[in-house]
Write a protein that holds these residues in place. Structure first.
Motif, PDB file in Angstrom:
ATOM      1  N   LEU A   7     -12.946  60.295   5.850  1.00  0.00           N
ATOM      2  CA  LEU A   7     -12.760  60.236   4.410  1.00  0.00           C
ATOM      3  C   LEU A   7     -11.387  60.785   4.074  1.00  0.00           C
ATOM      4  CD1 LEU A   7     -13.661  60.078   1.404  1.00  0.00           C
ATOM      5  CD2 LEU A   7     -14.655  62.327   1.713  1.00  0.00           C
ATOM      6  N   PHE A   8     -10.547  59.957   3.459  1.00  0.00           N
ATOM      7  CA  PHE A   8      -9.236  60.397   3.006  1.00  0.00           C
ATOM      8  C   PHE A   8      -9.289  60.550   1.492  1.00  0.00           C
ATOM      9  CE2 PHE A   8      -8.593  58.269   6.985  1.00  0.00           C
ATOM     10  CZ  PHE A   8      -7.637  59.051   7.632  1.00  0.00           C
ATOM     11  N   CYS A   9      -9.010  61.744   0.989  1.00  0.00           N
ATOM     12  CA  CYS A   9      -9.127  61.974  -0.448  1.00  0.00           C
ATOM     13  C   CYS A   9      -8.126  63.015  -0.912  1.00  0.00           C
ATOM     14  CB  CYS A   9     -10.542  62.406  -0.810  1.00  0.00           C
ATOM     15  SG  CYS A   9     -11.028  64.013  -0.148  1.00  0.00           S
ATOM     16  N   TRP A  10      -7.926  63.039  -2.217  1.00  0.00           N
ATOM     17  CA  TRP A  10      -7.063  64.065  -2.785  1.00  0.00           C
ATOM     18  C   TRP A  10      -7.610  65.445  -2.436  1.00  0.00           C
ATOM     19  CZ3 TRP A  10      -2.326  63.813  -4.455  1.00  0.00           C
ATOM     20  CH2 TRP A  10      -1.840  62.623  -5.005  1.00  0.00           C
ATOM     21  N   ALA A  11      -6.705  66.374  -2.242  1.00  0.00           N
ATOM     22  CA  ALA A  11      -7.085  67.738  -1.894  1.00  0.00           C
ATOM     23  C   ALA A  11      -7.888  68.391  -3.010  1.00  0.00           C
ATOM     24  CB  ALA A  11      -5.832  68.564  -1.590  1.00  0.00           C
ATOM     25  N   GLY A  12      -8.562  69.467  -2.672  1.00  0.00           N
ATOM     26  CA  GLY A  12      -9.385  70.169  -3.645  1.00  0.00           C
ATOM     27  C   GLY A  12      -8.580  71.131  -4.501  1.00  0.00           C
ATOM     28  N   GLY A  13      -9.185  71.546  -5.580  1.00  0.00           N
ATOM     29  CA  GLY A  13      -8.581  72.514  -6.485  1.00  0.00           C
ATOM     30  C   GLY A  13      -9.593  72.887  -7.551  1.00  0.00           C
ATOM     31  N   TRP A  14      -9.318  73.966  -8.319  1.00  0.00           N
ATOM     32  CA  TRP A  14     -10.169  74.402  -9.419  1.00  0.00           C
ATOM     33  C   TRP A  14     -11.574  74.776  -8.924  1.00  0.00           C
ATOM     34  CZ3 TRP A  14      -9.473  69.042 -12.080  1.00  0.00           C
ATOM     35  CH2 TRP A  14      -8.108  68.724 -12.150  1.00  0.00           C
ATOM     36  N   GLY A  15     -11.687  75.093  -7.629  1.00  0.00           N
ATOM     37  CA  GLY A  15     -12.993  75.404  -7.074  1.00  0.00           C
ATOM     38  C   GLY A  15     -13.815  74.188  -6.693  1.00  0.00           C
ATOM     39  N   LEU A  16     -13.176  73.000  -6.642  1.00  0.00           N
ATOM     40  CA  LEU A  16     -13.863  71.753  -6.293  1.00  0.00           C
ATOM     41  C   LEU A  16     -13.336  71.220  -4.965  1.00  0.00           C
ATOM     42  CD1 LEU A  16     -13.643  69.994  -9.783  1.00  0.00           C
ATOM     43  CD2 LEU A  16     -15.594  71.235  -8.835  1.00  0.00           C
ATOM     44  N   PRO A  17     -14.136  70.459  -4.217  1.00  0.00           N
ATOM     45  CA  PRO A  17     -13.669  69.894  -2.943  1.00  0.00           C
ATOM     46  C   PRO A  17     -12.603  68.822  -3.125  1.00  0.00           C
ATOM     47  CG  PRO A  17     -15.872  69.121  -3.451  1.00  0.00           C
ATOM     48  CD  PRO A  17     -15.571  70.188  -4.448  1.00  0.00           C
ATOM     49  N   SER A  18     -12.557  68.177  -4.294  1.00  0.00           N
ATOM     50  CA  SER A  18     -11.485  67.244  -4.635  1.00  0.00           C
ATOM     51  C   SER A  18     -11.353  67.230  -6.149  1.00  0.00           C
ATOM     52  CB  SER A  18     -11.783  65.827  -4.119  1.00  0.00           C
ATOM     53  OG  SER A  18     -10.755  64.923  -4.523  1.00  0.00           O
ATOM     54  N   VAL A  19     -10.131  67.131  -6.643  1.00  0.00           N
ATOM     55  CA  VAL A  19      -9.932  67.135  -8.094  1.00  0.00           C
ATOM     56  C   VAL A  19     -10.070  65.748  -8.690  1.00  0.00           C
ATOM     57  CG1 VAL A  19      -8.387  69.111  -7.938  1.00  0.00           C
ATOM     58  CG2 VAL A  19      -7.416  66.801  -7.946  1.00  0.00           C
ATOM     59  N   TYR A  29     -21.846  61.867  -3.002  1.00  0.00           N
ATOM     60  CA  TYR A  29     -22.858  60.897  -2.582  1.00  0.00           C
ATOM     61  C   TYR A  29     -23.105  60.997  -1.074  1.00  0.00           C
ATOM     62  CZ  TYR A  29     -25.429  56.513  -2.162  1.00  0.00           C
ATOM     63  OH  TYR A  29     -26.388  55.581  -1.900  1.00  0.00           O
ATOM     64  N   ALA A  30     -22.020  61.104  -0.311  1.00  0.00           N
ATOM     65  CA  ALA A  30     -22.163  61.229   1.140  1.00  0.00           C
ATOM     66  C   ALA A  30     -22.923  62.493   1.505  1.00  0.00           C
ATOM     67  CB  ALA A  30     -20.785  61.228   1.794  1.00  0.00           C
ATOM     68  N   ARG A  31     -22.670  63.552   0.764  1.00  0.00           N
ATOM     69  CA  ARG A  31     -23.365  64.810   1.047  1.00  0.00           C
ATOM     70  C   ARG A  31     -24.842  64.717   0.678  1.00  0.00           C
ATOM     71  NH1 ARG A  31     -23.984  68.174   4.675  1.00  0.00           N
ATOM     72  NH2 ARG A  31     -24.494  70.286   4.045  1.00  0.00           N
ATOM     73  N   PHE A  32     -25.137  64.066  -0.436  1.00  0.00           N
ATOM     74  CA  PHE A  32     -26.529  63.874  -0.849  1.00  0.00           C
ATOM     75  C   PHE A  32     -27.321  63.130   0.222  1.00  0.00           C
ATOM     76  CE2 PHE A  32     -25.749  63.872  -5.747  1.00  0.00           C
ATOM     77  CZ  PHE A  32     -25.631  65.245  -5.718  1.00  0.00           C
ATOM     78  N   THR A  33     -26.688  62.085   0.791  1.00  0.00           N
ATOM     79  CA  THR A  33     -27.409  61.216   1.725  1.00  0.00           C
ATOM     80  C   THR A  33     -27.393  61.744   3.154  1.00  0.00           C
ATOM     81  OG1 THR A  33     -25.420  59.892   2.168  1.00  0.00           O
ATOM     82  CG2 THR A  33     -26.841  59.176   0.353  1.00  0.00           C
ATOM     83  N   GLY A  34     -26.578  62.749   3.414  1.00  0.00           N
ATOM     84  CA  GLY A  34     -26.436  63.229   4.777  1.00  0.00           C
ATOM     85  C   GLY A  34     -25.550  62.349   5.618  1.00  0.00           C
ATOM     86  N   ALA A  35     -24.750  61.507   4.958  1.00  0.00           N
ATOM     87  CA  ALA A  35     -23.852  60.608   5.682  1.00  0.00           C
ATOM     88  C   ALA A  35     -22.819  61.418   6.455  1.00  0.00           C
ATOM     89  CB  ALA A  35     -23.154  59.668   4.698  1.00  0.00           C
ATOM     90  N   PRO A  36     -22.659  61.152   7.754  1.00  0.00           N
ATOM     91  CA  PRO A  36     -21.710  61.923   8.567  1.00  0.00           C
ATOM     92  C   PRO A  36     -20.271  61.505   8.292  1.00  0.00           C
ATOM     93  CG  PRO A  36     -22.729  60.217   9.882  1.00  0.00           C
ATOM     94  CD  PRO A  36     -23.412  60.169   8.540  1.00  0.00           C
ATOM     95  N   LEU A  37     -19.382  62.453   8.173  1.00  0.00           N
ATOM     96  CA  LEU A  37     -17.986  62.135   7.941  1.00  0.00           C
ATOM     97  C   LEU A  37     -17.079  63.296   8.267  1.00  0.00           C
ATOM     98  CD1 LEU A  37     -17.007  62.326   4.188  1.00  0.00           C
ATOM     99  CD2 LEU A  37     -19.178  63.165   5.017  1.00  0.00           C
ATOM    100  N   LYS A  38     -15.824  62.957   8.503  1.00  0.00           N
ATOM    101  CA  LYS A  38     -14.763  63.932   8.678  1.00  0.00           C
ATOM    102  C   LYS A  38     -13.807  63.747   7.507  1.00  0.00           C
ATOM    103  CE  LYS A  38     -11.125  65.403  11.847  1.00  0.00           C
ATOM    104  NZ  LYS A  38     -10.500  65.173  13.182  1.00  0.00           N
ATOM    105  N   VAL A  39     -13.532  64.828   6.798  1.00  0.00           N
ATOM    106  CA  VAL A  39     -12.744  64.750   5.572  1.00  0.00           C
ATOM    107  C   VAL A  39     -11.296  65.112   5.841  1.00  0.00           C
ATOM    108  CG1 VAL A  39     -12.492  65.609   3.214  1.00  0.00           C
ATOM    109  CG2 VAL A  39     -14.765  65.338   4.206  1.00  0.00           C
ATOM    110  N   HIS A  40     -10.379  64.270   5.356  1.00  0.00           N
ATOM    111  CA  HIS A  40      -8.953  64.547   5.415  1.00  0.00           C
ATOM    112  C   HIS A  40      -8.460  64.758   3.987  1.00  0.00           C
ATOM    113  CE1 HIS A  40      -8.677  63.269   9.647  1.00  0.00           C
ATOM    114  NE2 HIS A  40      -9.516  62.309   9.299  1.00  0.00           N
ATOM    115  N   LYS A  41      -8.023  65.962   3.668  1.00  0.00           N
ATOM    116  CA  LYS A  41      -7.472  66.245   2.343  1.00  0.00           C
ATOM    117  C   LYS A  41      -5.992  65.875   2.355  1.00  0.00           C
ATOM    118  CE  LYS A  41     -11.370  68.167   1.048  1.00  0.00           C
ATOM    119  NZ  LYS A  41     -11.474  69.598   0.760  1.00  0.00           N
ATOM    120  N   VAL A  42      -5.589  64.972   1.474  1.00  0.00           N
ATOM    121  CA  VAL A  42      -4.203  64.506   1.465  1.00  0.00           C
ATOM    122  C   VAL A  42      -3.519  64.880   0.160  1.00  0.00           C
ATOM    123  CG1 VAL A  42      -4.732  62.581   2.993  1.00  0.00           C
ATOM    124  CG2 VAL A  42      -4.814  62.245   0.527  1.00  0.00           C
TER     125      VAL A  42
END
Length: 254
Positions: A7-19, A29-42
């Motif tokens: 998962l490539f996404c904007w970096a987190g901020g304001w206490g959130l995993p992504s802004v 959604y991925a966390r709700f479903t238990g979908a496996p992933l590796k997150v890249h904050k860009v």
């Protein structure tokens, strides 16, 4: 062994995993479903994912997987999901764009400042302004030509409807943990991704934010999801087998 799900996404901020709401929706959604992933904050949306077989995605965040948080929903709950998603897109999303990107004080002192600090040189000098222009165009498409006729009156009407939308969400949630009971569904990911940035951002002009903060059950709802599903702020989600997932907010902002 299966290829890593990334998962490539904007970096987190304001206490959130992504802004970014789009990235936050996919993460949730991925966390709700238990979908496996590796997150890249860009912080550099012009940077390619790296491999030739992983081309630059120019679309809204997408998931290619077999996980479904709505599997147990009834037909009526499925219809309610569509109705509430449409409501948020029509009544709340335009005002969120206006709050973060159009309101001059919020944009200069909060939104632009955050993205400029998060981006590497020299992108931080011009990319936030380009994103700003794209969001203005997006908002004009949502509001139509009427936004050019009486912008002040339209803004008042849109904010009034957004306040009503938040109140309706609060009434619909009631004292439930999630919108359909004790288990999260896609609607919860969508709602959370739109409410959490508004709740957590430090906005100098926050009339919509103040109304959200007055709705205690929605505040508790966002806080609960953060503590239950995002108790860490790392790139890799531990204990999960990798598959494939890509997410870029850049598709929306360019």
């Amino acid at each position: 062994m299966a290829a890593p799900m990334e998962l490539f996404c904007w970096a987190g901020g304001w206490g959130l995993p992504s802004v970014d709401p789009d990235c936050l929706a996919v993460l949730t959604y991925a966390r709700f479903t238990g979908a496996p992933l590796k997150v890249h904050k860009v912080t550099n949306p012009w940077r390619r994912a790296g491999a030739q077989d992983n081309p630059w995605p120019h679309t809204v965040p997408f998931i290619r997987q077999k996980y479904n948080a709505d599997y147990d929903l009834s037909a009526r709950q499925g219809a309610d999901t569509l109705a509430f998603v449409s409501l948020l897109e029509e009544k709340l999303l335009p005002v969120l764009i206006h709050t973060f990107w159009v309101d001059a004080k919020n944009y200069v002192e909060h939104t632009r400042k955050w993205y400029a600090e998060a981006m590497p040189f020299p992108l931080n000098f011009f990319l936030p302004n380009r994103m700003h222009k794209r969001q203005l165009q997006r908002l004009q498409l949502m509001w139509g030509d009427s936004c050019l006729e009486d912008e002040e009156e339209l803004e008042k009407e849109m904010y009034r409807e957004a306040l009503e939308c938040l109140t309706l969400l609060s009434q619909r949630l009631g004292d439930q943990k999630f919108f359909f009971g004790d288990s999260p569904a896609s609607l919860d990911a969508f709602v959370f991704s739109h409410l959490a940035p508004l709740l957590k951002a430090r906005l100098p002009n926050g009339k919509l934010q103040q109304h959200l903060k007055s709705l205690q059950n929605l505040c508790d709802y966002c806080t609960s999801i953060l503590s239950l599903y995002f108790p860490w702020d790392g790139g890799e989600w531990p204990g999960l087998e990798p598959r494939l997932l890509l997410c870029w907010a850049w598709g929306r902002s360019q």
